[in-house]
Design a protein around this motif. Structure first.
Motif, PDB file in Angstrom:
ATOM      1  N   ASN A   1     -13.236   1.393  15.089  1.00 52.57           N
ATOM      2  CA  ASN A   1     -14.319   2.729  14.572  1.00 52.57           C
ATOM      3  C   ASN A   1     -15.505   2.401  15.266  1.00 52.57           C
ATOM      4  O   ASN A   1     -15.597   1.687  16.384  1.00 52.57           O
TER       5      ASN A   1
ATOM      6  N   ARG B   1     -10.993   5.136  13.909  1.00 54.48           N
ATOM      7  CA  ARG B   1     -11.779   6.289  13.301  1.00 54.48           C
ATOM      8  C   ARG B   1     -13.036   6.228  14.399  1.00 54.48           C
ATOM      9  O   ARG B   1     -13.435   5.615  14.920  1.00 54.48           O
TER      10      ARG B   1
ATOM     11  N   THR C   1      -5.406   3.059   4.158  1.00 53.75           N
ATOM     12  CA  THR C   1      -6.777   4.189   3.483  1.00 53.75           C
ATOM     13  C   THR C   1      -5.823   4.881   2.392  1.00 53.75           C
ATOM     14  O   THR C   1      -6.335   5.862   2.245  1.00 53.75           O
ATOM     15  N   ASP C   2      -4.560   4.549   1.812  1.00 58.12           N
ATOM     16  CA  ASP C   2      -3.610   5.051   0.992  1.00 58.12           C
ATOM     17  C   ASP C   2      -4.184   5.202   0.004  1.00 58.12           C
ATOM     18  O   ASP C   2      -4.747   4.164  -0.774  1.00 58.12           O
TER      19      ASP C   2
ATOM     20  N   ASP D   1     -15.550   2.879   8.254  1.00 56.78           N
ATOM     21  CA  ASP D   1     -14.188   2.615   7.657  1.00 56.78           C
ATOM     22  C   ASP D   1     -13.677   1.823   7.999  1.00 56.78           C
ATOM     23  O   ASP D   1     -12.901   1.472   9.137  1.00 56.78           O
TER      24      ASP D   1
ATOM     25  N   GLN E   1      -7.893  -4.821  -0.082  1.00 58.86           N
ATOM     26  CA  GLN E   1      -8.435  -4.080   1.362  1.00 58.86           C
ATOM     27  C   GLN E   1      -8.084  -4.329   1.453  1.00 58.86           C
ATOM     28  O   GLN E   1      -8.903  -5.634   1.844  1.00 58.86           O
TER      29      GLN E   1
ATOM     30  N   GLN F   1      -2.977   0.580  -3.589  1.00 58.55           N
ATOM     31  CA  GLN F   1      -3.665  -0.619  -2.574  1.00 58.55           C
ATOM     32  C   GLN F   1      -3.733  -1.867  -3.789  1.00 58.55           C
ATOM     33  O   GLN F   1      -4.695  -1.784  -3.786  1.00 58.55           O
TER      34      GLN F   1
ATOM     35  N   ARG G   1     -11.308  -0.485   6.472  1.00 62.22           N
ATOM     36  CA  ARG G   1      -9.581  -1.152   5.847  1.00 62.22           C
ATOM     37  C   ARG G   1      -8.619  -0.627   6.917  1.00 62.22           C
ATOM     38  O   ARG G   1      -8.606  -0.017   8.250  1.00 62.22           O
TER      39      ARG G   1
ATOM     40  N   HIS H   1       0.693  -0.818   0.037  1.00 63.83           N
ATOM     41  CA  HIS H   1      -0.050  -0.162   0.268  1.00 63.83           C
ATOM     42  C   HIS H   1       0.852   0.572  -0.047  1.00 63.83           C
ATOM     43  O   HIS H   1       2.429   1.112   0.939  1.00 63.83           O
TER      44      HIS H   1
END
Ligand code: FAD
Ligand code: UDP
Length: 380
Positions: free
Chosen positions: A98, A175, A184-185, A179, A81, A188, A181, A61
Motif C-alpha cells: 500500500n 493498494r 477487505t471482506d 488500508d 481484522q 471478518q 488490512r 472472512h
C-alpha cells in the motif's frame, strides 16, 4: 441399520453438509481418519495452554451474508481484522503493498495519486494476464515483484509464479491508499471460542454419528449407507486412475516463548529469507490473554498431508478427467477443497456445501430452481 448418508471428512465441507442433512431428518455417519473434527480448521490448546491452529493460521472472512449468518448459529464472534507485514530489505512493511509500504521502503512521501503514477511508470505491459507473474509485473513492475512475490511463491509452491495460474497471486491485492488490512471482506471475525468449538456445536445432533480415526476404506463395505458425500482427495477416491493430483504440503514448527508477545504483528511474511514463508503469532488471532505466546513457522514441502491444490493448467487437465468421472458416479457427491481440487477458503467451502445440500434437497422435493449463496471466489 442403514445410514441415509455416509460422509467422509469432518472438516468444513463434511460438517456443514452433515448438519444440514441432519436438520431435515436424515441419519448421517461422519467418518474422519484424524483423531478430531474440524479438518484443517482444527484448533486446540498446546502444552503451555495457548490456543493454536494445528494446521496453520485460519482467519475467517467473507462477503457472503448467508454463510456468516449460517455459521453464527453455532458460534459467537470476536471481531478481528487481519494484518500482515513483510520482511523486505531489512524492514517490516505492510503487505498487501500500500502507500505506506512504498513510502517506507523507498523513503518517499508520495500521495495516493502520485503512487498510481509511480506504479504505472514501473508496470510492464502484458497483453493477456495468464500467470501469477503477469498479475504483479503488469501492475507494479518487476522490482516489487522480486521483493515481495517471486521468492515467497517459489518457496510456497516449489514453482515460479510464471508457472502458476493468475488466481494464486491475485488473492493479494495492491493498494494505493493506506488500508493495511489483509482482507477487505464485509464480515471478518474469529469464532469466539475457537473453530473446534463451532464444529462441535454444528455436529451436536441426534441424527449425526461420528467415527474418528477411521479411514473411508475401513467402513466403505461394512457400513450400510444409501448415499455418500466425499470430502477427501478426489484422485484417491478413484484409486489414482488418471495419475496423482499434486498437492502442496507444509511442515509446521510451533514455538512457545516465555514472553507475552513474540512479534509486533499477527503475521510476518519472509519472501526472501529462510526456508519458511511466514510466522504467525496465534494470540493476535484468538484474542487470548496469556503470559506466554506461541508462534508457528510454515515450511512448504511436496510430501505430507495434502493442504493446497496447485492451480495451473497441467493440474486442471488432470482434475477435469476426475471431475468427469465424479459426475458419472451416481449416489456420490464430491465437496470441499480436496474433493473438487479448488484453492478455496473456508467460506467458499461452506458455500459449496450449502449449495450441494440445497440441490440435493431440491431434487428430492422435485423442485427445479435452487437459490444458492453467492460467495465471491477469489480463486477457482
Ligand atoms: P479439510 O478441512 O481438509 O477436511 C477434510 C477432512 O477429510 C480431513 O479432516 C481429513 O482427515 C478427512 N479425510 C480425507 N480423506 C479421508 C479418508 N479417506 N477417510 C477419512 N477421512 C478422510 N481458509 C480461510 O478461509 N482462511 C484462512 O486463513 C485459511 N488459512 C489456511 C491456512 C492453511 C495452512 C491451510 C492449509 C488452509 C487454510 N485455509 C484458510 C483453507 C481452509 O483450511 C479450507 O478451506 C477448509 O478447511 C477446507 O475444508 P474441507 O472440509 O474441504 O477440507
Ligand atoms: N504471496 C506472495 N507474497 C506474500 C503473500 C502472498 O508471493 O507476501 C503469494 C504466494 O504465492 C501465496 C499467494 O500469494 O501462496 C496467496 O497468498 P495467501 O496469503 O492468500 O496464502 P494462504 O494464506 O492461502 O497460504
Amino acid at each position: 441399520m442403514t445410514f441415509d448418508f455416509l460422509i467422509v471428512g469432518a472438516g468444513f465441507a463434511g460438517s456443514v453438509v452433515a448438519e444440514r442433512l441432519a436438520s431435515v431428518g436424515k441419519r448421517v455417519l461422519v467418518v474422519d481418519k484424524r483423531s478430531h473434527i474440524a479438518g484443517n480448521a482444527y484448533d486446540c490448546y498446546d502444552d503451555a495452554g495457548v490456543l493454536i491452529h494445528k494446521y496453520g493460521p485460519h482467519i475467517f472472512h467473507t462477503n457472503a451474508k448467508e454463510i456468516f449468518e449460517y455459521l453464527s448459529r453455532f458460534t459467537a464472534w470476536r471481531q478481528y481484522q487481519h494484518r500482515v507485514q513483510a520482511s523486505v530489505d531489512g524492514q517490516l512493511v505492510p503487505i498487501p503493498i500500500n502507500l505506506d509500504t512504498i513510502n517506507q521502503l523507498y523513503g518517499l512521501n508520495l500521495s495516493s495519486f502520485e503512487l498510481e503514477e509511480w506504479f504505472a511508470s514501473r508496470a510492464e505491459p502484458v497483453e493477456r494476464i495468464a500467470t501469477s507473474e503477469d498479475v504483479v509485473v503488469s501492475k507494479v513492475g518487476r522490482e516489487l515483484y522480486e521483493k515481495f512475490f517471486r521468492g515467497y511463491t517459489r518457496k510456497q509452491w516449489g514453482l515460479d509464479p510464471s508457472d502458476l495460474d493468475a488466481s494464486v497471486i491475485a488473492r493479494v491485492p495492491t493498494r494505493t491508499n493506506r488500508d493495511a488490512r489483509y482482507f477487505t471482506d464485509t464480515y471478518q471475525a474469529q469464532p469466539m471460542h475457537g473453530f473446534t468449538r463451532m464444529f462441535e456445536r454444528m455436529l451436536d445432533h441426534p441424527n449425526i454419528k461420528i467415527m474418528l480415526n477411521t479411514e473411508y476404506a475401513e467402513v466403505r463395505d461394512i457400513i450400510p449407507h444409501r448415499e455418500l458425500i466425499f470430502s477427501g482427495p478426489v484422485d484417491e477416491f478413484f484409486g489414482y486412475r488418471y495419475g496423482k493430483l499434486p498437492y502442496r504440503s507444509l511442515d509446521f514448527r510451533f514455538e512457545t516463548h516465555d514472553t507475552e508477545w513474540a512479534q509486533s504483528v499477527p503475521v510476518v511474511n519472509y519472501p526472501n529469507d529462510y526456508a519458511f514463508t511466514r510466522i504467525t503469532e496465534f494470540k493476535y488471532l484468538t484474542g487470548q490473554v496469556h503470559p506466554k505466546t506461541t508462534t508457528v513457522a510454515e515450511y512448504p514441502t511436496a510430501e505430507g498431508d495434502p493442504y493446497y491444490p496447485i492451480p495451473r493448467r497441467e493440474t486442471a487437465e488432470i482434475y477435469k478427467r476426475y471431475k468427469a468421472l465424479a459426475d458419472q458416479t451416481p449416489g456420490v457427491f464430491f465437496v470441499g477443497r480436496l474433493a473438487t481440487y479448488r484453492y478455496y477458503n473456508m467460506d467458499h467451502v461452506g458455500g459449496q456445501a450449502l449449495t450441494l445440500f440445497k440441490k440435493r434437497r431440491a431434487r428430492e422435493n422435485g423442485a427445479v430452481k435452487v437459490s444458492v449463496p453467492t460467495v465471491e471466489l477469489a480463486a477457482t
